[in-house]
Design a protein around this motif. Sequence first.
Motif, PDB file in Angstrom:
ATOM      1  N   MET A   1      28.846 -24.936  43.404  1.00 38.99           N
ATOM      2  CA  MET A   1      29.433 -24.041  42.436  1.00 38.99           C
ATOM      3  C   MET A   1      30.483 -23.182  43.153  1.00 38.99           C
ATOM      4  N   ALA A   2      31.678 -23.140  42.603  1.00 35.99           N
ATOM      5  CA  ALA A   2      32.749 -22.300  43.131  1.00 35.99           C
ATOM      6  C   ALA A   2      32.569 -20.883  42.611  1.00 35.99           C
ATOM      7  N   ILE A   3      32.560 -19.938  43.527  1.00 42.09           N
ATOM      8  CA  ILE A   3      32.409 -18.534  43.165  1.00 42.09           C
ATOM      9  C   ILE A   3      33.663 -17.798  43.598  1.00 42.09           C
ATOM     10  N   LYS A   4      34.204 -17.020  42.688  1.00 45.93           N
ATOM     11  CA  LYS A   4      35.393 -16.225  42.954  1.00 45.93           C
ATOM     12  C   LYS A   4      35.006 -14.759  42.883  1.00 45.93           C
ATOM     13  N   ILE A   5      35.540 -13.951  43.792  1.00 50.72           N
ATOM     14  CA  ILE A   5      35.285 -12.513  43.772  1.00 50.72           C
ATOM     15  C   ILE A   5      36.604 -11.802  43.530  1.00 50.72           C
ATOM     16  N   ASP A   6      36.601 -10.933  42.521  1.00 51.89           N
ATOM     17  CA  ASP A   6      37.799 -10.163  42.203  1.00 51.89           C
ATOM     18  C   ASP A   6      37.413  -8.782  41.687  1.00 51.89           C
ATOM     19  N   ASP A   7      38.429  -7.981  41.379  1.00 54.11           N
ATOM     20  CA  ASP A   7      38.184  -6.628  40.886  1.00 54.11           C
ATOM     21  C   ASP A   7      37.591  -6.660  39.479  1.00 54.11           C
ATOM     22  N   ALA A   8      36.674  -5.755  39.227  1.00 54.76           N
ATOM     23  CA  ALA A   8      36.091  -5.618  37.894  1.00 54.76           C
ATOM     24  C   ALA A   8      37.120  -5.015  36.948  1.00 54.76           C
ATOM     25  N   THR A   9      36.972  -5.339  35.684  1.00 54.53           N
ATOM     26  CA  THR A   9      37.810  -4.752  34.636  1.00 54.53           C
ATOM     27  C   THR A   9      36.894  -4.099  33.602  1.00 54.53           C
ATOM     28  N   ILE A  10      37.491  -3.356  32.699  1.00 53.98           N
ATOM     29  CA  ILE A  10      36.705  -2.707  31.648  1.00 53.98           C
ATOM     30  C   ILE A  10      35.962  -3.746  30.812  1.00 53.98           C
ATOM     31  N   ALA A  11      36.503  -4.946  30.708  1.00 53.59           N
ATOM     32  CA  ALA A  11      35.830  -6.003  29.947  1.00 53.59           C
ATOM     33  C   ALA A  11      34.510  -6.413  30.599  1.00 53.59           C
ATOM     34  N   ASP A  12      34.334  -6.115  31.891  1.00 56.58           N
ATOM     35  CA  ASP A  12      33.098  -6.452  32.607  1.00 56.58           C
ATOM     36  C   ASP A  12      32.018  -5.379  32.472  1.00 56.58           C
ATOM     37  N   ALA A  13      32.368  -4.191  32.064  1.00 57.31           N
ATOM     38  CA  ALA A  13      31.475  -3.038  32.139  1.00 57.31           C
ATOM     39  C   ALA A  13      30.120  -3.277  31.474  1.00 57.31           C
ATOM     40  N   GLU A  14      30.117  -3.793  30.271  1.00 56.11           N
ATOM     41  CA  GLU A  14      28.854  -4.000  29.555  1.00 56.11           C
ATOM     42  C   GLU A  14      27.963  -5.001  30.284  1.00 56.11           C
ATOM     43  N   ARG A  15      28.537  -6.096  30.744  1.00 55.26           N
ATOM     44  CA  ARG A  15      27.746  -7.126  31.442  1.00 55.26           C
ATOM     45  C   ARG A  15      27.208  -6.593  32.771  1.00 55.26           C
ATOM     46  N   LEU A  16      28.020  -5.840  33.513  1.00 51.69           N
ATOM     47  CA  LEU A  16      27.550  -5.287  34.785  1.00 51.69           C
ATOM     48  C   LEU A  16      26.423  -4.295  34.556  1.00 51.69           C
ATOM     49  N   THR A  17      26.548  -3.478  33.523  1.00 54.03           N
ATOM     50  CA  THR A  17      25.467  -2.545  33.182  1.00 54.03           C
ATOM     51  C   THR A  17      24.195  -3.311  32.844  1.00 54.03           C
ATOM     52  N   ARG A  18      24.309  -4.396  32.112  1.00 56.02           N
ATOM     53  CA  ARG A  18      23.137  -5.207  31.763  1.00 56.02           C
ATOM     54  C   ARG A  18      22.489  -5.800  33.012  1.00 56.02           C
ATOM     55  N   ILE A  19      23.304  -6.276  33.959  1.00 55.06           N
ATOM     56  CA  ILE A  19      22.756  -6.823  35.208  1.00 55.06           C
ATOM     57  C   ILE A  19      21.916  -5.764  35.916  1.00 55.06           C
ATOM     58  N   VAL A  20      22.415  -4.536  35.962  1.00 55.75           N
ATOM     59  CA  VAL A  20      21.689  -3.439  36.612  1.00 55.75           C
ATOM     60  C   VAL A  20      20.382  -3.152  35.888  1.00 55.75           C
ATOM     61  N   ARG A  21      20.467  -2.919  34.606  1.00 53.44           N
ATOM     62  CA  ARG A  21      19.292  -2.446  33.852  1.00 53.44           C
ATOM     63  C   ARG A  21      18.217  -3.489  33.644  1.00 53.44           C
ATOM     64  N   THR A  22      18.551  -4.774  33.790  1.00 49.39           N
ATOM     65  CA  THR A  22      17.551  -5.830  33.583  1.00 49.39           C
ATOM     66  C   THR A  22      17.108  -6.502  34.877  1.00 49.39           C
ATOM     67  N   SER A  23      17.577  -6.013  36.002  1.00 47.73           N
ATOM     68  CA  SER A  23      17.219  -6.631  37.279  1.00 47.73           C
ATOM     69  C   SER A  23      15.705  -6.636  37.489  1.00 47.73           C
ATOM     70  N   SER A  24      15.162  -7.821  37.740  1.00 48.02           N
ATOM     71  CA  SER A  24      13.715  -7.917  37.955  1.00 48.02           C
ATOM     72  C   SER A  24      13.292  -7.259  39.264  1.00 48.02           C
ATOM     73  N   ALA A  25      14.226  -7.004  40.163  1.00 50.44           N
ATOM     74  CA  ALA A  25      13.906  -6.293  41.398  1.00 50.44           C
ATOM     75  C   ALA A  25      13.442  -4.866  41.118  1.00 50.44           C
ATOM     76  N   TYR A  26      13.729  -4.377  39.926  1.00 52.04           N
ATOM     77  CA  TYR A  26      13.367  -3.017  39.558  1.00 52.04           C
ATOM     78  C   TYR A  26      12.255  -2.973  38.509  1.00 52.04           C
ATOM     79  N   ASP A  27      11.486  -4.037  38.401  1.00 50.23           N
ATOM     80  CA  ASP A  27      10.347  -4.033  37.487  1.00 50.23           C
ATOM     81  C   ASP A  27       9.304  -3.015  37.949  1.00 50.23           C
ATOM     82  N   GLY A  28       8.448  -2.631  37.042  1.00 49.35           N
ATOM     83  CA  GLY A  28       7.361  -1.706  37.372  1.00 49.35           C
ATOM     84  C   GLY A  28       7.861  -0.294  37.595  1.00 49.35           C
ATOM     85  N   HIS A  29       7.270   0.389  38.575  1.00 50.56           N
ATOM     86  CA  HIS A  29       7.591   1.803  38.784  1.00 50.56           C
ATOM     87  C   HIS A  29       9.016   2.020  39.265  1.00 50.56           C
TER      88      HIS A  29
END
Length: 152
Positions: A1-29
């Motif tokens: 899989m080709a992965i590209k890294i670039d600057d975030a835009t306002i169009a990314d904001a909702e998805r990035l927030t979702r990645i943070v708030r649903t991360s399973s690394a932060y389950d539980g306490h």
Amino acid sequence: MAIKIDDATIADAERLTRIVRTSSAYDGHYRVMVADLGIDAEYLAAHLVRVARDEAGRPLGFYTVIVPGRGGAGEGELDYMFVDDAAQGRGVGRLLIDDARAQARARGLRRVHVVSHPPSEGFYLSVGARRVGTVPAEGAITWSRPHLVLEQ
């Protein structure tokens, strides 16, 4: 899989927030730590925010570096570093750290501080971070956190 890294835009904001708030690394306490966090236009305008994307342009993960952060002149702080649960184990985190180091160097930063989520300390150590201390519990975060640095 080709992965590209670039600057975030306002169009990314909702998805990035979702990645943070649903991360399973932060389950539980740990959930209290990310429950109210989010990326918005103001945050994007103020900080370096870079996104790893798949071939279709969908965000797989992201990081942010803030300056000033912890430390002094010539130092920044990794404020967010998240990989979507579905993209875990594909090397996305390592690619993001490599990019963060390159971006930090390009901005003249010699060191990037990381206050790590305790279960993530091993990842940061595996990419060359060095532990320099501990950040004590504060407010709703009732556990201490490893303080590491990435040298450039």
